[in-house]
Design a protein around this motif. Structure first.
Motif, mmCIF file in Angstrom:
data_model
loop_
_atom_site.group_PDB
_atom_site.id
_atom_site.type_symbol
_atom_site.label_atom_id
_atom_site.label_comp_id
_atom_site.label_asym_id
_atom_site.label_seq_id
_atom_site.Cartn_x
_atom_site.Cartn_y
_atom_site.Cartn_z
ATOM 1 N N GLU A 275 16.184 14.195 45.281
ATOM 2 C CA GLU A 275 16.145 14.239 46.742
ATOM 3 C C GLU A 275 15.334 13.081 47.314
ATOM 4 O O GLU A 275 15.694 12.518 48.352
ATOM 5 N N MET A 276 14.256 12.710 46.642
ATOM 6 C CA MET A 276 13.396 11.634 47.121
ATOM 7 C C MET A 276 14.133 10.302 47.157
ATOM 8 O O MET A 276 13.775 9.407 47.924
ATOM 9 N N LYS A 277 15.152 10.163 46.318
ATOM 10 C CA LYS A 277 15.915 8.914 46.279
ATOM 11 C C LYS A 277 17.162 8.967 47.151
ATOM 12 O O LYS A 277 17.913 7.993 47.224
ATOM 13 N N ARG A 278 17.365 10.108 47.790
ATOM 14 C CA ARG A 278 18.583 10.286 48.574
ATOM 15 C C ARG A 278 18.271 10.554 50.046
ATOM 16 O O ARG A 278 18.959 11.321 50.700
ATOM 17 N N TYR A 279 17.266 9.903 50.561
ATOM 18 C CA TYR A 279 16.851 10.169 51.928
ATOM 19 C C TYR A 279 17.754 9.483 52.963
ATOM 20 O O TYR A 279 17.845 9.899 54.114
ATOM 21 N N ALA A 280 18.439 8.384 52.549
ATOM 22 C CA ALA A 280 19.305 7.662 53.490
ATOM 23 C C ALA A 280 20.279 6.798 52.714
ATOM 24 O O ALA A 280 20.040 6.438 51.559
ATOM 25 N N GLY A 281 21.374 6.439 53.383
ATOM 26 C CA GLY A 281 22.366 5.595 52.744
ATOM 27 C C GLY A 281 23.610 5.500 53.601
ATOM 28 O O GLY A 281 23.528 5.562 54.839
ATOM 29 N N PHE A 282 24.755 5.367 52.952
ATOM 30 C CA PHE A 282 26.035 5.318 53.663
ATOM 31 C C PHE A 282 27.058 6.140 52.908
ATOM 32 O O PHE A 282 27.008 6.232 51.679
ATOM 33 N N VAL A 283 27.974 6.735 53.674
ATOM 34 C CA VAL A 283 29.017 7.569 53.090
ATOM 35 C C VAL A 283 30.386 6.978 53.427
ATOM 36 O O VAL A 283 30.645 6.592 54.571
ATOM 37 N N LEU A 284 31.240 6.916 52.409
ATOM 38 C CA LEU A 284 32.644 6.591 52.609
ATOM 39 C C LEU A 284 33.383 7.923 52.673
ATOM 40 O O LEU A 284 33.527 8.612 51.657
ATOM 41 N N PHE A 285 33.803 8.309 53.877
ATOM 42 C CA PHE A 285 34.513 9.565 54.081
ATOM 43 C C PHE A 285 36.021 9.353 53.965
ATOM 44 O O PHE A 285 36.539 8.275 54.261
ATOM 45 N N GLU A 286 36.714 10.419 53.555
ATOM 46 C CA GLU A 286 38.162 10.456 53.613
ATOM 47 C C GLU A 286 38.561 11.764 54.275
ATOM 48 O O GLU A 286 37.756 12.694 54.378
ATOM 49 N N SER A 287 39.794 11.847 54.695
ATOM 50 C CA SER A 287 40.259 13.066 55.360
ATOM 51 C C SER A 287 40.075 14.274 54.460
ATOM 52 O O SER A 287 40.359 14.232 53.270
ATOM 53 N N ALA A 288 39.592 15.358 55.047
ATOM 54 C CA ALA A 288 39.395 16.586 54.270
ATOM 55 C C ALA A 288 40.713 17.163 53.791
ATOM 56 O O ALA A 288 40.743 18.003 52.894
#
Length: 290
Positions: A275-288
Protein backbone atom coordinates in the motif's frame (compact mmCIF):
# COMPACT_ATOMS: atom_id res chain seq x y z
CA UNK A 1 6.94 39.42 -8.28
CA UNK A 2 6.63 35.71 -7.56
CA UNK A 3 4.80 33.61 -10.12
CA UNK A 4 1.99 31.69 -8.48
CA UNK A 5 -0.60 29.14 -9.48
CA UNK A 6 -3.69 31.31 -9.85
CA UNK A 7 -5.80 28.94 -11.94
CA UNK A 8 -5.82 25.36 -13.20
CA UNK A 9 -4.26 26.43 -16.52
CA UNK A 10 -1.13 27.53 -14.64
CA UNK A 11 -0.45 23.91 -13.73
CA UNK A 12 0.27 23.29 -17.44
CA UNK A 13 3.15 25.79 -17.24
CA UNK A 14 4.36 24.07 -14.07
CA UNK A 15 4.33 20.63 -15.70
CA UNK A 16 6.09 21.92 -18.83
CA UNK A 17 8.80 23.49 -16.67
CA UNK A 18 9.38 20.19 -14.87
CA UNK A 19 9.58 18.36 -18.21
CA UNK A 20 12.10 20.92 -19.42
CA UNK A 21 14.17 20.37 -16.27
CA UNK A 22 14.09 16.60 -16.82
CA UNK A 23 15.23 17.03 -20.41
CA UNK A 24 18.43 18.62 -19.07
CA UNK A 25 18.97 15.84 -16.51
CA UNK A 26 22.16 13.82 -17.20
CA UNK A 27 20.15 10.59 -17.03
CA UNK A 28 16.86 11.86 -18.45
CA UNK A 29 14.16 9.22 -18.80
CA UNK A 30 12.61 11.18 -21.68
CA UNK A 31 13.51 14.21 -23.78
CA UNK A 32 11.07 17.05 -24.37
CA UNK A 33 13.05 19.71 -26.31
CA UNK A 34 9.98 21.94 -26.73
CA UNK A 35 8.98 22.01 -23.06
CA UNK A 36 11.17 25.00 -22.17
CA UNK A 37 9.76 27.03 -25.07
CA UNK A 38 6.22 26.35 -23.85
CA UNK A 39 6.89 26.80 -20.13
CA UNK A 40 8.70 30.10 -20.64
CA UNK A 41 9.74 32.26 -17.73
CA UNK A 42 6.29 31.89 -16.18
CA UNK A 43 6.61 28.12 -15.76
CA UNK A 44 10.15 28.36 -14.41
CA UNK A 45 9.11 30.99 -11.86
CA UNK A 46 6.20 28.84 -10.70
CA UNK A 47 8.36 25.82 -9.86
CA UNK A 48 11.09 28.02 -8.37
CA UNK A 49 8.56 29.51 -5.94
CA UNK A 50 6.76 26.36 -4.85
CA UNK A 51 7.33 25.27 -1.23
CA UNK A 52 10.16 22.82 -0.57
CA UNK A 53 7.63 20.12 0.24
CA UNK A 54 6.45 20.21 -3.39
CA UNK A 55 9.54 18.37 -4.69
CA UNK A 56 7.47 15.18 -4.92
CA UNK A 57 5.15 16.96 -7.34
CA UNK A 58 8.00 17.66 -9.75
CA UNK A 59 9.22 14.08 -9.53
CA UNK A 60 5.71 12.75 -10.13
CA UNK A 61 5.35 14.88 -13.29
CA UNK A 62 8.48 13.20 -14.64
CA UNK A 63 7.36 9.68 -13.72
CA UNK A 64 3.81 10.19 -14.97
CA UNK A 65 5.15 11.42 -18.31
CA UNK A 66 7.00 8.17 -18.82
CA UNK A 67 4.05 6.05 -17.62
CA UNK A 68 1.68 7.71 -20.09
CA UNK A 69 4.22 7.45 -22.92
CA UNK A 70 4.32 3.70 -22.30
CA UNK A 71 0.52 3.42 -22.15
CA UNK A 72 0.20 5.23 -25.48
CA UNK A 73 2.84 3.13 -27.23
CA UNK A 74 1.18 -0.04 -25.95
CA UNK A 75 -2.27 1.10 -27.08
CA UNK A 76 -1.00 1.98 -30.56
CA UNK A 77 0.50 -1.51 -30.80
CA UNK A 78 -3.00 -2.84 -30.01
CA UNK A 79 -4.57 -0.92 -32.88
CA UNK A 80 -5.44 2.52 -31.48
CA UNK A 81 -5.65 4.94 -34.42
CA UNK A 82 -6.74 8.08 -32.53
CA UNK A 83 -5.52 9.75 -29.33
CA UNK A 84 -7.94 12.30 -27.87
CA UNK A 85 -6.08 14.45 -25.34
CA UNK A 86 -8.68 16.27 -23.23
CA UNK A 87 -7.22 19.18 -21.29
CA UNK A 88 -4.02 18.81 -23.31
CA UNK A 89 -2.30 21.79 -21.72
CA UNK A 90 1.28 22.22 -22.95
CA UNK A 91 1.88 18.57 -23.80
CA UNK A 92 4.24 17.94 -26.75
CA UNK A 93 3.89 14.19 -27.32
CA UNK A 94 2.82 14.59 -30.98
CA UNK A 95 6.20 16.25 -31.59
CA UNK A 96 8.57 14.18 -29.48
CA UNK A 97 7.26 10.59 -29.49
CA UNK A 98 7.85 8.01 -32.19
CA UNK A 99 4.35 7.82 -33.67
CA UNK A 100 2.81 6.42 -36.86
CA UNK A 101 2.26 9.06 -39.55
CA UNK A 102 -1.33 7.87 -39.82
CA UNK A 103 -2.14 8.39 -36.13
CA UNK A 104 -4.79 11.05 -35.51
CA UNK A 105 -3.97 13.11 -32.42
CA UNK A 106 -6.55 15.62 -31.18
CA UNK A 107 -5.70 18.18 -28.49
CA UNK A 108 -8.58 19.85 -26.65
CA UNK A 109 -8.26 22.76 -24.26
CA UNK A 110 -9.37 26.32 -23.50
CA UNK A 111 -8.97 28.77 -26.40
CA UNK A 112 -6.24 30.79 -24.67
CA UNK A 113 -4.16 27.64 -24.04
CA UNK A 114 -4.49 26.50 -27.66
CA UNK A 115 -3.63 29.97 -28.98
CA UNK A 116 -0.51 30.24 -26.82
CA UNK A 117 0.59 26.77 -27.85
CA UNK A 118 0.10 27.41 -31.54
CA UNK A 119 2.04 30.66 -31.26
CA UNK A 120 5.03 29.17 -29.44
CA UNK A 121 5.17 26.04 -31.60
CA UNK A 122 4.79 27.83 -34.93
CA UNK A 123 7.22 26.25 -37.36
CA UNK A 124 7.48 22.96 -35.48
CA UNK A 125 6.35 19.80 -37.26
CA UNK A 126 4.36 17.07 -35.47
CA UNK A 127 5.06 13.41 -36.19
CA UNK A 128 1.41 12.48 -36.74
CA UNK A 129 -1.87 14.04 -37.88
CA UNK A 130 -2.31 16.71 -35.20
CA UNK A 131 -5.56 18.63 -34.71
CA UNK A 132 -6.46 21.18 -32.04
CA UNK A 133 -9.90 22.03 -30.70
CA UNK A 134 -10.80 25.05 -28.60
CA UNK A 135 -13.35 23.81 -26.09
CA UNK A 136 -14.28 24.04 -22.42
CA UNK A 137 -14.88 20.46 -21.24
CA UNK A 138 -17.52 21.77 -18.84
CA UNK A 139 -19.66 22.62 -21.88
CA UNK A 140 -21.41 19.24 -22.02
CA UNK A 141 -23.22 19.81 -25.32
CA UNK A 142 -20.04 20.89 -27.12
CA UNK A 143 -18.13 18.00 -25.56
CA UNK A 144 -20.68 15.44 -26.70
CA UNK A 145 -20.65 16.87 -30.22
CA UNK A 146 -16.86 16.54 -30.29
CA UNK A 147 -16.98 12.97 -28.98
CA UNK A 148 -19.55 12.03 -31.61
CA UNK A 149 -17.29 13.39 -34.36
CA UNK A 150 -14.19 11.66 -33.02
CA UNK A 151 -15.96 8.35 -32.48
CA UNK A 152 -17.50 8.38 -35.95
CA UNK A 153 -14.20 9.03 -37.70
CA UNK A 154 -12.08 6.65 -35.62
CA UNK A 155 -11.68 2.91 -35.33
CA UNK A 156 -10.15 2.68 -31.87
CA UNK A 157 -9.65 5.66 -29.56
CA UNK A 158 -7.52 6.25 -26.48
CA UNK A 159 -8.64 9.20 -24.36
CA UNK A 160 -5.99 10.92 -22.25
CA UNK A 161 -6.93 13.14 -19.30
CA UNK A 162 -3.53 13.82 -17.77
CA UNK A 163 -3.85 15.94 -14.62
CA UNK A 164 -7.46 16.79 -15.50
CA UNK A 165 -9.79 14.68 -13.35
CA UNK A 166 -8.22 15.74 -10.00
CA UNK A 167 -9.58 19.26 -10.59
CA UNK A 168 -13.11 18.07 -11.40
CA UNK A 169 -15.92 17.19 -9.02
CA UNK A 170 -17.05 13.57 -8.73
CA UNK A 171 -20.20 14.52 -10.61
CA UNK A 172 -18.19 16.04 -13.46
CA UNK A 173 -15.87 13.01 -13.70
CA UNK A 174 -18.88 10.68 -13.74
CA UNK A 175 -20.51 12.73 -16.51
CA UNK A 176 -17.33 12.65 -18.59
CA UNK A 177 -16.81 8.93 -18.03
CA UNK A 178 -20.37 8.11 -19.02
CA UNK A 179 -20.02 10.21 -22.19
CA UNK A 180 -16.81 8.38 -23.13
CA UNK A 181 -18.30 4.98 -22.41
CA UNK A 182 -21.31 5.68 -24.60
CA UNK A 183 -19.11 5.70 -27.74
CA UNK A 184 -18.12 2.18 -28.83
CA UNK A 185 -14.93 3.26 -30.62
CA UNK A 186 -13.53 4.78 -27.40
CA UNK A 187 -11.62 1.82 -26.00
CA UNK A 188 -9.19 3.25 -23.47
CA UNK A 189 -9.11 6.08 -20.95
CA UNK A 190 -5.94 7.17 -19.10
CA UNK A 191 -6.66 8.75 -15.69
CA UNK A 192 -4.74 9.96 -12.62
CA UNK A 193 -4.88 7.71 -9.56
CA UNK A 194 -4.58 8.93 -5.96
CA UNK A 195 -5.23 6.83 -2.88
CA UNK A 196 -7.20 8.24 0.07
CA UNK A 197 -3.92 8.39 2.04
CA UNK A 198 -2.46 10.71 -0.58
CA UNK A 199 -5.28 13.22 -0.03
CA UNK A 200 -4.25 13.59 3.60
CA UNK A 201 -0.55 13.81 2.68
CA UNK A 202 -1.24 16.74 0.36
CA UNK A 203 -2.95 18.60 3.16
CA UNK A 204 -0.27 17.85 5.78
CA UNK A 205 2.68 18.61 3.48
CA UNK A 206 1.44 22.07 2.54
CA UNK A 207 0.93 21.16 -1.10
CA UNK A 208 -2.78 21.92 -0.87
CA UNK A 209 -1.94 25.42 0.40
CA UNK A 210 0.33 26.14 -2.57
CA UNK A 211 -2.41 24.90 -4.91
CA UNK A 212 -5.32 26.64 -3.20
CA UNK A 213 -6.26 28.44 -6.43
CA UNK A 214 -6.33 25.11 -8.28
CA UNK A 215 -7.52 22.65 -5.62
CA UNK A 216 -8.02 18.93 -6.07
CA UNK A 217 -11.75 18.22 -6.00
CA UNK A 218 -11.92 14.58 -7.06
CA UNK A 219 -11.31 12.48 -3.95
CA UNK A 220 -13.56 9.38 -4.12
CA UNK A 221 -13.33 7.05 -1.13
CA UNK A 222 -13.48 4.00 -3.40
CA UNK A 223 -11.55 4.98 -6.53
CA UNK A 224 -11.88 1.78 -8.56
CA UNK A 225 -15.45 1.28 -7.42
CA UNK A 226 -16.31 4.77 -8.64
CA UNK A 227 -15.02 4.08 -12.14
CA UNK A 228 -16.61 0.65 -12.29
CA UNK A 229 -19.98 2.22 -11.53
CA UNK A 230 -19.63 4.53 -14.55
CA UNK A 231 -18.56 1.70 -16.86
CA UNK A 232 -14.75 1.52 -16.69
CA UNK A 233 -12.44 -1.18 -15.31
CA UNK A 234 -8.63 -1.06 -14.97
CA UNK A 235 -6.62 -2.73 -17.72
CA UNK A 236 -3.27 -1.67 -16.24
CA UNK A 237 -2.20 0.42 -13.27
CA UNK A 238 1.26 1.88 -12.77
CA UNK A 239 2.29 3.48 -9.50
CA UNK A 240 4.80 6.32 -9.18
CA UNK A 241 6.89 4.69 -6.45
CA UNK A 242 7.18 1.35 -8.25
CA UNK A 243 7.89 2.97 -11.62
CA UNK A 244 10.45 5.26 -9.99
CA UNK A 245 12.31 2.23 -8.68
CA UNK A 246 12.10 0.47 -12.04
CA UNK A 247 13.48 3.54 -13.81
CA UNK A 248 16.14 4.04 -11.12
CA UNK A 249 14.59 7.37 -10.24
CA UNK A 250 13.13 6.98 -6.74
CA UNK A 251 11.29 9.87 -5.09
CA UNK A 252 13.85 12.46 -3.88
CA UNK A 253 12.81 12.44 -0.24
CA UNK A 254 15.23 13.97 2.28
CA UNK A 255 17.51 11.47 4.02
CA UNK A 256 15.65 11.60 7.33
CA UNK A 257 12.34 10.95 5.56
CA UNK A 258 13.81 7.97 3.71
CA UNK A 259 15.13 6.52 6.97
CA UNK A 260 11.76 6.91 8.69
CA UNK A 261 10.01 5.29 5.71
CA UNK A 262 12.40 2.33 5.82
CA UNK A 263 11.76 1.84 9.53
CA UNK A 264 8.00 2.00 9.00
CA UNK A 265 8.22 -0.43 6.08
CA UNK A 266 10.32 -2.86 8.10
CA UNK A 267 7.72 -2.93 10.87
CA UNK A 268 4.74 -3.11 8.51
CA UNK A 269 2.99 -6.13 7.11
CA UNK A 270 3.59 -7.19 3.51
CA UNK A 271 0.19 -5.79 2.53
CA UNK A 272 0.94 -2.47 4.22
CA UNK A 273 4.29 -2.25 2.40
CA UNK A 274 2.48 -2.75 -0.90
CA UNK A 275 0.00 0.00 0.00
CA UNK A 276 2.85 2.39 0.80
CA UNK A 277 4.09 2.04 -2.77
CA UNK A 278 0.66 2.44 -4.30
CA UNK A 279 -0.34 5.87 -3.07
CA UNK A 280 -0.55 7.44 -6.56
CA UNK A 281 -0.05 6.70 -10.22
CA UNK A 282 -2.01 6.35 -13.45
CA UNK A 283 -4.61 3.87 -14.64
CA UNK A 284 -5.28 2.68 -18.17
CA UNK A 285 -9.02 1.96 -18.11
CA UNK A 286 -11.02 -0.06 -20.61
CA UNK A 287 -14.76 -0.47 -20.95
CA UNK A 288 -16.24 -2.63 -18.22
CA UNK A 289 -18.15 -4.43 -20.98
CA UNK A 290 -14.95 -5.55 -22.70
Amino acid sequence: MKAQINQVSDTAFMAAAYRARETNHPNAIFHDPLAAKLAGDHGKMIIDNLPKQAFVGGWSVVIRTRIIDDFIQGAIAEGVDTVLNLGAGLDTRPYRMELPDSLRWIEVDYPHVIELKESRLAGETPRCRLERVRLDLADVDARQTLLDEVATRSGKVLVLTEAVTPYLSEEAVASLGEDLGARESIWYWVVDYFSPASYEYRRRSGMSKSMENAPFLFEPKDYLGFFLRIGWKPKETRYFAIEGERLRRPAPFPLITRLVMRILAFAASAERRREMKRYAGFVLFESADT
